[in-house]
Design an enzyme around this catalytic site. Structure first.
Site, PDB file in Angstrom:
ATOM      1  N   THR A 166       0.833  -1.209   0.000  1.00 27.70           N
ATOM      2  CA  THR A 166       0.000   0.000   0.000  1.00 27.70           C
ATOM      3  C   THR A 166       0.858   1.245   0.000  1.00 27.70           C
ATOM      4  O   THR A 166       1.880   1.299   0.687  1.00 27.70           O
ATOM      5  CB  THR A 166      -0.877   0.031   1.274  1.00 27.70           C
ATOM      6  OG1 THR A 166      -1.655  -1.151   1.318  1.00 27.70           O
ATOM      7  CG2 THR A 166      -1.793   1.246   1.301  1.00 27.70           C
ATOM      8  N   ARG A 222     -12.417  -9.704  -1.092  1.00 28.02           N
ATOM      9  CA  ARG A 222     -12.128  -8.922   0.120  1.00 28.02           C
ATOM     10  C   ARG A 222     -11.665  -7.501  -0.269  1.00 28.02           C
ATOM     11  O   ARG A 222     -10.825  -7.313  -1.135  1.00 28.02           O
ATOM     12  CB  ARG A 222     -11.046  -9.620   0.931  1.00 28.02           C
ATOM     13  CG  ARG A 222     -10.640  -8.891   2.205  1.00 28.02           C
ATOM     14  CD  ARG A 222      -9.432  -8.003   2.014  1.00 28.02           C
ATOM     15  NE  ARG A 222      -8.985  -7.397   3.273  1.00 28.02           N
ATOM     16  CZ  ARG A 222      -8.069  -6.444   3.355  1.00 28.02           C
ATOM     17  NH1 ARG A 222      -7.497  -5.987   2.270  1.00 28.02           N
ATOM     18  NH2 ARG A 222      -7.720  -5.937   4.513  1.00 28.02           N
ATOM     19  N   VAL A 223     -12.213  -6.525   0.408  1.00 29.39           N
ATOM     20  CA  VAL A 223     -11.770  -5.145   0.240  1.00 29.39           C
ATOM     21  C   VAL A 223     -11.394  -4.606   1.612  1.00 29.39           C
ATOM     22  O   VAL A 223     -12.130  -4.815   2.581  1.00 29.39           O
ATOM     23  CB  VAL A 223     -12.887  -4.279  -0.390  1.00 29.39           C
ATOM     24  CG1 VAL A 223     -12.474  -2.809  -0.424  1.00 29.39           C
ATOM     25  CG2 VAL A 223     -13.215  -4.770  -1.800  1.00 29.39           C
ATOM     26  N   GLY A 224     -10.257  -3.945   1.694  1.00 26.91           N
ATOM     27  CA  GLY A 224      -9.805  -3.407   2.973  1.00 26.91           C
ATOM     28  C   GLY A 224     -10.197  -1.950   3.145  1.00 26.91           C
ATOM     29  O   GLY A 224     -11.206  -1.482   2.606  1.00 26.91           O
ATOM     30  N   ASP A 225      -9.376  -1.234   3.895  1.00 28.08           N
ATOM     31  CA  ASP A 225      -9.662   0.180   4.183  1.00 28.08           C
ATOM     32  C   ASP A 225      -9.234   1.117   3.065  1.00 28.08           C
ATOM     33  O   ASP A 225      -9.779   2.211   2.920  1.00 28.08           O
ATOM     34  CB  ASP A 225      -8.906   0.585   5.460  1.00 28.08           C
ATOM     35  CG  ASP A 225      -7.388   0.384   5.311  1.00 28.08           C
ATOM     36  OD1 ASP A 225      -6.972  -0.609   4.673  1.00 28.08           O
ATOM     37  OD2 ASP A 225      -6.624   1.209   5.836  1.00 28.08           O
ATOM     38  N   THR A 274      -2.400   2.840   6.773  1.00 28.02           N
ATOM     39  CA  THR A 274      -1.872   1.624   6.180  1.00 28.02           C
ATOM     40  C   THR A 274      -1.800   0.567   7.282  1.00 28.02           C
ATOM     41  O   THR A 274      -1.763   0.898   8.464  1.00 28.02           O
ATOM     42  CB  THR A 274      -0.500   1.852   5.507  1.00 28.02           C
ATOM     43  OG1 THR A 274      -0.044   0.632   4.913  1.00 28.02           O
ATOM     44  CG2 THR A 274       0.540   2.338   6.492  1.00 28.02           C
ATOM     45  N   GLY A 275      -1.808  -0.694   6.878  1.00 27.54           N
ATOM     46  CA  GLY A 275      -1.818  -1.768   7.864  1.00 27.54           C
ATOM     47  C   GLY A 275      -3.078  -2.605   7.728  1.00 27.54           C
ATOM     48  O   GLY A 275      -3.692  -2.658   6.658  1.00 27.54           O
ATOM     49  N   GLY A 322      -6.367  -3.551   7.314  1.00 26.60           N
ATOM     50  CA  GLY A 322      -7.493  -2.741   6.876  1.00 26.60           C
ATOM     51  C   GLY A 322      -8.763  -2.920   7.683  1.00 26.60           C
ATOM     52  O   GLY A 322      -9.470  -1.951   7.975  1.00 26.60           O
TER      53      GLY A 322
END
Ligand code: SD4
Length: 341
Positions: free
Chosen positions: A200, A228-231, A251-252, A254
């Protein structure tokens, strides 16, 4: 207060207190006036150094923050040495899916998620912002839109590094987040990797006019479930900009950023008068409280810039750094302070 803070930083005891919700706001409000040099660009991890240069080319010539944050992260998306973009690790079915978002100084924003085979998802996110009535397009629809906008579809194949990492992962097929560890060196085999291989990049810029914008782009956590979708592409989680207050990005891990609307939370904390660093820290403390004993299993990091051009960062664990570029400092990679000692 100092003693109390020391106590809180001392890991186990600190975690217990955080879990119990006994932590007050970080007492680091803004000094009366400390205007920083404009323009300014900051971005996450060491890949941010090269990305900042891409942004700086525009900013240093009077360019807009919005154009700068797009151009900056495109450097990383195109890089072969980084897991951001199509060179990144695939999902558990072996397919690379990309998430990105962008936001300007007037609350305009655009995002794409689970986009396949497009080299620069950040450009597609900007098109969503500027050429559709929507904020986010996902999956097939996002790809269809990208093609209609003239973006080329790249071949569906993994980079050499990603192939290796995926084969390695297939041996156990375990989905277990790996916290980034300083100088771990190797390409990640878990969802959050070590230096030079983060999946990211998030970038915040303030232009000579004082306007703020931000961008965030990722291949997401490696070997994630399909879909899957993160932040990172979620406005308010991976990125948020309020030109009257400031901008923040994450970042990290999500999922843990999404559940407390990370970037928006940091901006709201700056609105209450906290410095960028203190706001990032308070957001990290909130995550630690929510996670309790499990906080040590994850990494989460925030960066922020306020309206005055002050910047800062804070991470849950050791190992996070962010890159800063302005006319005074030129290029700097700053280690972030962190909560869990
Ligand atoms: C995600 N936040 O997809 C991203 C991962 C990340 O460094 O930032 N990795 O959850």
């Amino acid at each position: 207060m100092t003693n109390r803070r020391k106590f809180l930083q001392s890991s186990a005891a600190g975690l217990a207190a955080l879990a119990a919700g006994h932590v007050g706001a970080v007492a680091a409000t803004l000094p009366a006036a400390a205007p920083a040099a404009k323009p300014l660009v900051i971005s996450t991890w060491d890949a941010g150094l090269a990305a900042n240069l891409g942004a700086w080319k525009l900013l240093s010539q009077g360019g807009r923050a919005l154009d700068a944050v797009e151009a900056g992260v495109m450097v990383t998306e195109a890089s072969q040495n980084c897991c951001v973009g199509l060179g990144g690790n695939p999902d558990r079915d072996g397919i690379v899916t990309l998430d990105a978002c962008i936001m300007d100084h007037q609350f305009n924003c655009g995002a794409v998620a689970a986009l396949e085979r497009v080299k620069h998802p950040i450009q597609v996110a900007r098109r969503v912002m500027e050429r559709t009535p929507h904020v986010m397009l996902v999956g097939e629809g996002a790809q269809q839109f990208a093609v209609a906008q003239g973006f080329a579809l790249e071949p569906q194949r993994l980079s050499a590094d990603a192939t290796k990492a995926y084969r390695e992962w297939l041996k156990t097929s375990q989905y277990k987040p790996v916290v980034n560890i300083e100088n771990s060196g190797n390409r990640k085999v878990g969802p959050v990797g070590g230096p030079n291989n983060h999946d990211t990049i998030a970038m915040l810029a303030q232009d000579a006019q004082g306007n703020l914008s931000g961008s965030c782009t990722t291949s997401g956590m490696g070997f994630k479930m399909r879909g899957r979708v993160g932040d990172s592409p979620i406005i308010g989680s991976g990125l948020y900009v309020d030109n009257e207050v400031g901008a923040a990005a994450a970042t990290g891990q999500g999922e843990d950023v999404v559940r407390m609307a990370g970037a928006h939370t940091v901006v709201e904390l700056m609105r209450q008068g906290l410095t960028p660093t203190a706001a990032c820290r308070a957001a990290v403390e909130r995550i630690a409280r929510i996670k309790g004993d499990k906080a040590r299993d994850i990494q989460v990091c925030f960066i922020a810039v306020n309206r005055q051009g002050q910047h800062g960062a804070f991470a849950l664990q050791k190992g996070f750094s962010y890159a800063v570029c302005n006319a005074e400092t030129q290029q700097l990679l700053l280690p972030s302070d962190y909560l869990l000692r």
